[in-house]
Design a protein around this motif. Structure first.
Motif, PDB file in Angstrom:
ATOM      1  N   GLY A 260      36.738  45.358  41.307  1.00 54.99           N
ATOM      2  CA  GLY A 260      35.485  45.387  40.404  1.00 54.99           C
ATOM      3  C   GLY A 260      35.847  44.697  38.796  1.00 54.99           C
ATOM      4  O   GLY A 260      35.151  44.554  38.064  1.00 54.99           O
ATOM      5  N   GLU A 261      37.263  44.675  38.772  1.00 49.37           N
ATOM      6  CA  GLU A 261      37.734  44.051  37.342  1.00 49.37           C
ATOM      7  C   GLU A 261      38.352  42.825  37.422  1.00 49.37           C
ATOM      8  O   GLU A 261      38.589  42.259  36.346  1.00 49.37           O
ATOM      9  CB  GLU A 261      38.737  45.147  36.754  1.00 49.37           C
ATOM     10  N   GLY A 262      38.938  42.416  38.633  1.00 54.53           N
ATOM     11  CA  GLY A 262      39.620  41.091  38.476  1.00 54.53           C
ATOM     12  C   GLY A 262      40.882  41.113  39.079  1.00 54.53           C
ATOM     13  O   GLY A 262      41.534  42.384  39.351  1.00 54.53           O
ATOM     14  N   THR A 263      41.701  40.150  39.098  1.00 51.70           N
ATOM     15  CA  THR A 263      42.946  39.758  39.764  1.00 51.70           C
ATOM     16  C   THR A 263      43.797  39.147  38.521  1.00 51.70           C
ATOM     17  O   THR A 263      43.292  38.156  38.065  1.00 51.70           O
ATOM     18  CB  THR A 263      42.994  39.083  41.013  1.00 51.70           C
ATOM     19  N   THR A 264      44.960  39.495  38.469  1.00 50.81           N
ATOM     20  CA  THR A 264      45.926  38.674  37.514  1.00 50.81           C
ATOM     21  C   THR A 264      47.194  38.248  38.440  1.00 50.81           C
ATOM     22  O   THR A 264      47.673  39.095  39.062  1.00 50.81           O
ATOM     23  CB  THR A 264      46.546  39.417  36.468  1.00 50.81           C
ATOM     24  N   ILE A 265      47.393  36.976  38.538  1.00 53.13           N
ATOM     25  CA  ILE A 265      48.970  36.511  39.086  1.00 53.13           C
ATOM     26  C   ILE A 265      49.783  36.112  37.910  1.00 53.13           C
ATOM     27  O   ILE A 265      49.326  35.537  37.025  1.00 53.13           O
ATOM     28  CB  ILE A 265      48.637  35.478  39.835  1.00 53.13           C
TER      29      ILE A 265
ATOM     30  N   ASN B 277      42.198  28.980  42.672  1.00 54.30           N
ATOM     31  CA  ASN B 277      42.202  30.007  43.311  1.00 54.30           C
ATOM     32  C   ASN B 277      41.282  31.107  42.662  1.00 54.30           C
ATOM     33  O   ASN B 277      40.412  31.773  43.225  1.00 54.30           O
ATOM     34  CB  ASN B 277      43.359  30.864  43.674  1.00 54.30           C
ATOM     35  N   ALA B 278      41.416  31.307  41.339  1.00 59.28           N
ATOM     36  CA  ALA B 278      40.816  32.141  40.277  1.00 59.28           C
ATOM     37  C   ALA B 278      39.114  31.781  40.342  1.00 59.28           C
ATOM     38  O   ALA B 278      38.602  32.671  40.350  1.00 59.28           O
ATOM     39  CB  ALA B 278      41.471  32.241  38.927  1.00 59.28           C
ATOM     40  N   MET B 279      38.859  30.459  40.271  1.00 57.95           N
ATOM     41  CA  MET B 279      37.644  30.073  39.921  1.00 57.95           C
ATOM     42  C   MET B 279      36.925  30.373  41.427  1.00 57.95           C
ATOM     43  O   MET B 279      35.405  30.467  41.478  1.00 57.95           O
ATOM     44  CB  MET B 279      37.570  28.551  39.702  1.00 57.95           C
ATOM     45  N   LYS B 280      37.598  30.074  42.505  1.00 65.73           N
ATOM     46  CA  LYS B 280      36.955  30.404  44.001  1.00 65.73           C
ATOM     47  C   LYS B 280      36.457  31.650  43.731  1.00 65.73           C
ATOM     48  O   LYS B 280      35.215  31.713  44.676  1.00 65.73           O
ATOM     49  CB  LYS B 280      37.865  30.115  44.992  1.00 65.73           C
ATOM     50  N   PHE B 281      37.224  32.598  43.649  1.00 65.04           N
ATOM     51  CA  PHE B 281      36.833  34.148  43.803  1.00 65.04           C
ATOM     52  C   PHE B 281      36.068  34.791  42.486  1.00 65.04           C
ATOM     53  O   PHE B 281      35.763  35.814  42.579  1.00 65.04           O
ATOM     54  CB  PHE B 281      37.805  35.061  44.055  1.00 65.04           C
ATOM     55  N   THR B 282      35.647  34.111  41.284  1.00 65.73           N
ATOM     56  CA  THR B 282      35.106  34.328  40.103  1.00 65.73           C
ATOM     57  C   THR B 282      33.501  34.000  40.137  1.00 65.73           C
ATOM     58  O   THR B 282      33.249  32.856  40.378  1.00 65.73           O
ATOM     59  CB  THR B 282      35.722  33.842  39.014  1.00 65.73           C
ATOM     60  N   PRO B 283      32.824  35.060  40.350  1.00 66.91           N
ATOM     61  CA  PRO B 283      31.330  34.869  40.175  1.00 66.91           C
ATOM     62  C   PRO B 283      30.757  34.162  38.918  1.00 66.91           C
ATOM     63  O   PRO B 283      31.671  34.175  38.004  1.00 66.91           O
ATOM     64  CB  PRO B 283      30.665  36.169  40.244  1.00 66.91           C
ATOM     65  N   PRO B 284      29.658  33.168  38.891  1.00 73.17           N
ATOM     66  CA  PRO B 284      29.159  32.729  37.745  1.00 73.17           C
ATOM     67  C   PRO B 284      29.034  33.693  36.633  1.00 73.17           C
ATOM     68  O   PRO B 284      28.614  34.754  36.712  1.00 73.17           O
ATOM     69  CB  PRO B 284      27.628  32.103  38.253  1.00 73.17           C
TER      70      PRO B 284
ATOM     71  N   CYS C 150      50.418  33.714  33.099  1.00 71.95           N
ATOM     72  CA  CYS C 150      49.419  34.728  33.675  1.00 71.95           C
ATOM     73  C   CYS C 150      48.060  33.998  33.896  1.00 71.95           C
ATOM     74  O   CYS C 150      47.578  33.294  32.957  1.00 71.95           O
ATOM     75  CB  CYS C 150      49.259  35.982  33.066  1.00 71.95           C
ATOM     76  N   VAL C 151      47.391  34.194  35.041  1.00 74.29           N
ATOM     77  CA  VAL C 151      46.018  33.558  35.345  1.00 74.29           C
ATOM     78  C   VAL C 151      45.507  34.855  35.841  1.00 74.29           C
ATOM     79  O   VAL C 151      45.514  35.414  36.728  1.00 74.29           O
ATOM     80  CB  VAL C 151      45.884  32.291  36.253  1.00 74.29           C
ATOM     81  N   LYS C 152      44.143  35.188  34.997  1.00 70.15           N
ATOM     82  CA  LYS C 152      43.491  36.580  35.112  1.00 70.15           C
ATOM     83  C   LYS C 152      42.294  36.069  35.383  1.00 70.15           C
ATOM     84  O   LYS C 152      41.447  35.119  34.684  1.00 70.15           O
ATOM     85  CB  LYS C 152      43.632  37.339  34.063  1.00 70.15           C
ATOM     86  N   ASP C 153      41.472  36.377  36.337  1.00 68.37           N
ATOM     87  CA  ASP C 153      39.919  36.260  36.566  1.00 68.37           C
ATOM     88  C   ASP C 153      39.460  37.572  36.533  1.00 68.37           C
ATOM     89  O   ASP C 153      39.750  38.645  36.600  1.00 68.37           O
ATOM     90  CB  ASP C 153      39.813  35.454  38.167  1.00 68.37           C
ATOM     91  N   SER C 154      38.174  37.346  36.457  1.00 68.50           N
ATOM     92  CA  SER C 154      36.876  38.444  36.367  1.00 68.50           C
ATOM     93  C   SER C 154      36.308  38.690  37.614  1.00 68.50           C
ATOM     94  O   SER C 154      35.174  39.051  37.464  1.00 68.50           O
ATOM     95  CB  SER C 154      35.990  38.282  34.990  1.00 68.50           C
TER      96      SER C 154
ATOM     97  N   ILE D  76      40.952  43.067  44.142  1.00 70.85           N
ATOM     98  CA  ILE D  76      41.506  42.889  45.645  1.00 70.85           C
ATOM     99  C   ILE D  76      41.896  44.559  45.897  1.00 70.85           C
ATOM    100  O   ILE D  76      42.776  45.057  44.969  1.00 70.85           O
ATOM    101  CB  ILE D  76      42.761  42.147  45.746  1.00 70.85           C
ATOM    102  N   PRO D  77      41.566  45.136  46.987  1.00 73.46           N
ATOM    103  CA  PRO D  77      41.836  46.582  47.090  1.00 73.46           C
ATOM    104  C   PRO D  77      43.341  46.567  47.174  1.00 73.46           C
ATOM    105  O   PRO D  77      43.925  45.663  47.797  1.00 73.46           O
ATOM    106  CB  PRO D  77      41.263  46.846  48.458  1.00 73.46           C
TER     107      PRO D  77
END
Length: 179
Positions: free
Chosen positions: A161-166, A77-84, A102-106, A110-111
């Motif tokens: 603009g900064e990412g999401t952490t689950i 899921n993190a890979m899907k929404f993280t740009p190259p 914790c899995v955090k993406d850049s 999400i608003p």
């Protein structure tokens, strides 16, 4: 496509409550191995996948298959929404009575108004974005069910603009091994 098929085939789990078979799982070793496997896909997508953990070993009693499903659901899921060029960080911390994964993406983040209810089945952050990325709206609901089945809880935080952490909190339970 495989992720969508797996989520749909696992969707009946959302309505199930059945006991788990558990075994002692060396969590650090498991996550390091899964991250090594994920490196191949991350590189193909021009992403960095990083695993951090202060401990070198940590054993919990859990269902290994569900832990692996949970990991792949969170990381894919993190890979899907993280740009190259982006980064996915997988971090494991241990405490006296729980482990925190914790899995955090850049990614784009999400608003805040979209965060409540994201773990409900068939909820998507943005239908057009999810469609573009192959989302079904089942992934986060399945993630929540997997975590609860393992006896834990899950939360999400995000900054546009900064990412999401689950964050996944799992209880530390060990199984006695017969001599």
């Amino acid at each position: 496509i495989l992720r969508v098929v797996n989520n749909l085939s696992d969707a009946p789990m959302l309505a199930e409550d059945k006991p788990l078979d558990t075994e002692n799982v060396e969590l650090v070793e498991l996550l390091e191995g899964l991250c090594r496997q994920g490196q191949v896909l991350a590189e193909l997508m021009d992403l960095r996948l990083v695993f951090t953990c202060r401990d070198r070993a940590h054993v919990i009693a859990a269902n290994r298959e569900l832990l692996e499903r949970l990991f792949w659901n969170l990381v894919s899921n993190a890979m899907k929404f993280t740009p190259p060029g982006g980064t996915i960080e997988v971090a494991l911390r241990t405490g006296p009575d729980c482990v925190l994964l914790c899995v955090k993406d850049s990614g784009p983040g999400i608003p805040a108004e979209r965060l409540p209810g994201l773990f409900e089945p068939f909820t998507q952050v943005d239908a057009s974005t999810s469609r573009r990325h192959g989302g079904t709206g089942v992934g986060l609901a399945l993630t929540k069910k997997l975590v609860e089945t393992l006896g834990g809880n899950v939360s999400i935080s995000s900054v546009p603009g900064e990412g999401t952490t689950i964050s996944v909190h799992l209880p530390i339970v060990s199984r006695r091994v017969a001599p």
